[in-house]
Design an enzyme around this catalytic site. Structure first.
Site, PDB file in Angstrom:
ATOM      1  N   LYS A 109    -118.484 -71.278  46.718  1.00 26.51           N
ATOM      2  CA  LYS A 109    -117.607 -70.824  45.632  1.00 26.51           C
ATOM      3  C   LYS A 109    -116.801 -71.967  45.018  1.00 26.51           C
ATOM      4  O   LYS A 109    -116.401 -71.895  43.866  1.00 26.51           O
ATOM      5  CB  LYS A 109    -116.704 -69.709  46.117  1.00 26.51           C
ATOM      6  CG  LYS A 109    -117.515 -68.448  46.408  1.00 26.51           C
ATOM      7  CD  LYS A 109    -116.679 -67.257  46.750  1.00 26.51           C
ATOM      8  CE  LYS A 109    -117.560 -66.026  46.917  1.00 26.51           C
ATOM      9  NZ  LYS A 109    -118.431 -66.104  48.117  1.00 26.51           N
TER      10      LYS A 109
HETATM   11  C1  LIG Z   1    -119.610 -65.322  48.214  1.00 25.24           C
HETATM   12  C2  LIG Z   1    -120.617 -65.781  49.215  1.00 25.24           C
HETATM   13  C3  LIG Z   1    -121.967 -65.328  49.174  1.00 25.24           C
HETATM   14  C4  LIG Z   1    -122.455 -64.324  48.157  1.00 25.24           C
HETATM   15  O1  LIG Z   1    -122.515 -64.850  46.856  1.00 25.24           O
HETATM   16  P1  LIG Z   1    -122.639 -63.892  45.592  1.00 25.24           P
HETATM   17  O2  LIG Z   1    -122.530 -64.754  44.397  1.00 25.24           O
HETATM   18  O3  LIG Z   1    -121.523 -62.891  45.722  1.00 25.24           O
HETATM   19  O4  LIG Z   1    -123.984 -63.227  45.682  1.00 25.24           O
HETATM   20  C5  LIG Z   1    -122.856 -65.839  50.106  1.00 25.24           C
HETATM   21  N1  LIG Z   1    -122.458 -66.721  51.049  1.00 25.24           N
HETATM   22  C6  LIG Z   1    -121.182 -67.156  51.132  1.00 25.24           C
HETATM   23  C7  LIG Z   1    -120.813 -68.115  52.215  1.00 25.24           C
HETATM   24  C8  LIG Z   1    -120.222 -66.720  50.224  1.00 25.24           C
HETATM   25  O5  LIG Z   1    -118.940 -67.159  50.328  1.00 25.24           O
END
Ligand SMILES: *Cc1c(COP(=O)(O)O)cnc(C)c1O
Length: 460
Positions: A109
């Site tokens: 993120k």
């Molecule tokens: C948020 C997250 C996901 C999922 O990503 P999306 O964009 O919501 O599909 C997968 N792995 C981790 C470690 C995350 O923090």
């Protein structure tokens, strides 16, 4: 001419990038998408930041100057621990891991939020405006959002997390920040209680406008935009800008895998997009059966994918429904009120032309983590393991696959040591995380108390 953005529900007025950035959700409840997909330039610059500017500039052109945009990108990715920003690691002849976790909070993120924080600041400065960002987190998003705005003069942020229900690493990533504009609240309640309070604050018009409330949640177009880049980067590192690569993506809100679909729509050859789910497998069931059927969220070892309603799916749905905003709204209303909604046979076929998916449960997740450690000497976190497991199960002979590694193993030390017997080490910039003093406010699950707290920390 600046690109125009439209809501998936079709009734909100079209906007340009800066308004889309600050609005997040459209006024008709839909999500913004650009009118057309820009074509990828054929340039293959040597660095991630140069590629990022090439890929993303068409989405902001006419509203941000190229030199301002370039400096925001340089600044955003200078916070990453490795020069490649997103390095590739080879697992076997045809299977690679794209490491997306070298940012400040050790999860993918950061790639979007580090840039979004700077885009916010740039636009707020231009408008001479301020915002108060409020959010709820079950663990990962909170710290990534706080890290994104911690240096901002224009934004304050308050993040509510359920006291005692996040991991210690996750909590400390939020509570050890010392900046005056970031505030962690340990709420006496569950993650759902935190989310309900955030919704209630947004619904309180007087409070909302007094604080100029804003959000940086996963439906923000700018977050999707920033994630397109690493698909192109991975293909380029493999010398595959002209040959299809398959990507396997651990999925929750569908934002990450949708960015891969956008890269494809812009001209990147993509073989298949594999949607990897944990036991919360609504998306892989949708791909298999053409029907979206809700069920209870079950807690797993990969908590950031413990989601039943994937908000970004709406962006793909409107495409499958031929751009029909009313039909998109109706599909989602039906789903919310009855717990199910079905694609037509033709729409299902089009979904399956690009996407495939499968699920991996916790027991198998631990096995994969152990296998990857034994075979490659590599520690992977549970989210990444779900992706690797799905890629292994669905791969075809000779198919080149890039699995996205979405979190650093040290972010989920309990699962990693359970699977492998090894305690993962935090990278250098967080090595003293457990020695840093914590700062947070403990509050009851009560709207007035939380609103009073937000009012009290707002800088004017
Ligand atoms: C948020 C997250 C996901 C999922 O990503 P999306 O964009 O919501 O599909 C997968 N792995 C981790 C470690 C995350 O923090």
């Amino acid at each position: 001419m600046a690109l125009s953005y439209r809501s998936t529900r079709g009734t909100a007025a079209p906007l340009e990038f800066p308004d889309v950035l600050l609005a997040g959700l459209a006024t008709d409840g839909g999500l913004y998408l650009p009118d057309t997909w820009p074509t990828l330039s054929s340039a293959t610059p040597d660095t991630y930041v140069e590629l990022a500017a090439e890929v993303m500039f068409p989405f902001v052109e006419g509203t941000i100057t190229r030199s301002d945009f370039d400096s925001m990108i340089v600044d955003a990715y200078s916070t990453f621990g490795v020069p490649e920003v997103c390095p590739l690691v080879q697992l076997d002849e045809h299977h690679h891991l794209l490491e997306l976790f070298h940012g400040p909070t050790l999860a993918f993120k950061d790639i979007a939020l580090q840039l979004v924080g700077r885009l916010f600041d740039h636009e707020l400065t231009r408008r001479d405006a301020r915002v108060m960002i409020v959010g709820a987190t079950s663990g990962d998003t909170g710290s990534a959002a706080m890290e994104a705005v911690r240096s901002s003069d224009r934004a304050d942020i308050v993040v509510l997390y359920p006291a005692g229900r996040t991991s210690e690493v996750q909590r400390r990533q939020m509570t050890t920040l010392t900046d005056v504009n970031v505030h962690a609240v340990a709420l006496d309640g569950t993650f759902d209680d935190c989310q309900d309070l955030v919704k209630a604050m947004f619904a309180d018009e007087v409070f909302r406008s007094r604080n100029r409330l804003s959000a940086v949640n996963s439906i923000n177009w700018a977050r999707v935009m920033a994630q397109i880049v690493y698909y192109v980067w991975a293909a380029q590192l493999l010398g595959r800008r002209a040959t299809p690569t398959t990507f396997c993506v651990p999925t929750g809100n569908f934002g990450n895998v949708f960015a891969g679909h956008v890269a494809n729509s812009m001209g990147l050859p993509v073989g298949r997009l594999m949607v990897a789910s944990n036991s919360n497998d609504i998306l892989s069931r949708l791909i298999e059966t053409g029907e979206m059927v809700a069920s209870e969220v079950v807690p797993t070892l990969s908590p950031s994918m413990d989601i039943q309603i994937s908000s970004n799916l709406e962006r793909l749905l409107v495409e499958l429904l031929d751009g029909n905003g009313a039909a998109t709204a109706e599909f989602l209303t039906t789903f919310r009120s009855t717990g199910r909604a079905a694609l037509t046979a033709d729409q299902h076929l089009r979904l399956r032309a690009d996407f495939t998916g499968d699920r991996i449960d916790d027991a198998r997740t631990l096995e994969i983590m152990a296998e990857v450690h034994e075979t490659h000497g590599l520690l992977v976190d549970p989210h990444t393991a779900v992706g690797i497991g799905v890629a292994q199960r669905l791969r075809r002979p000779g198919e080149t696959i890039v699995s996205l590694a979405t979190a650093h193993p040290a972010k989920f030390p309990d699962a990693v040591s359970k699977a492998t017997g090894v305690e993962p080490e935090l990278p250098g910039h967080l090595a003293d995380l457990f020695d840093r003093p914590e700062r947070f406010e403990s509050l009851p699950d009560d709207l007035t108390t939380v609103e009073d707290y937000v009012d009290s920390v707002r800088r004017s």
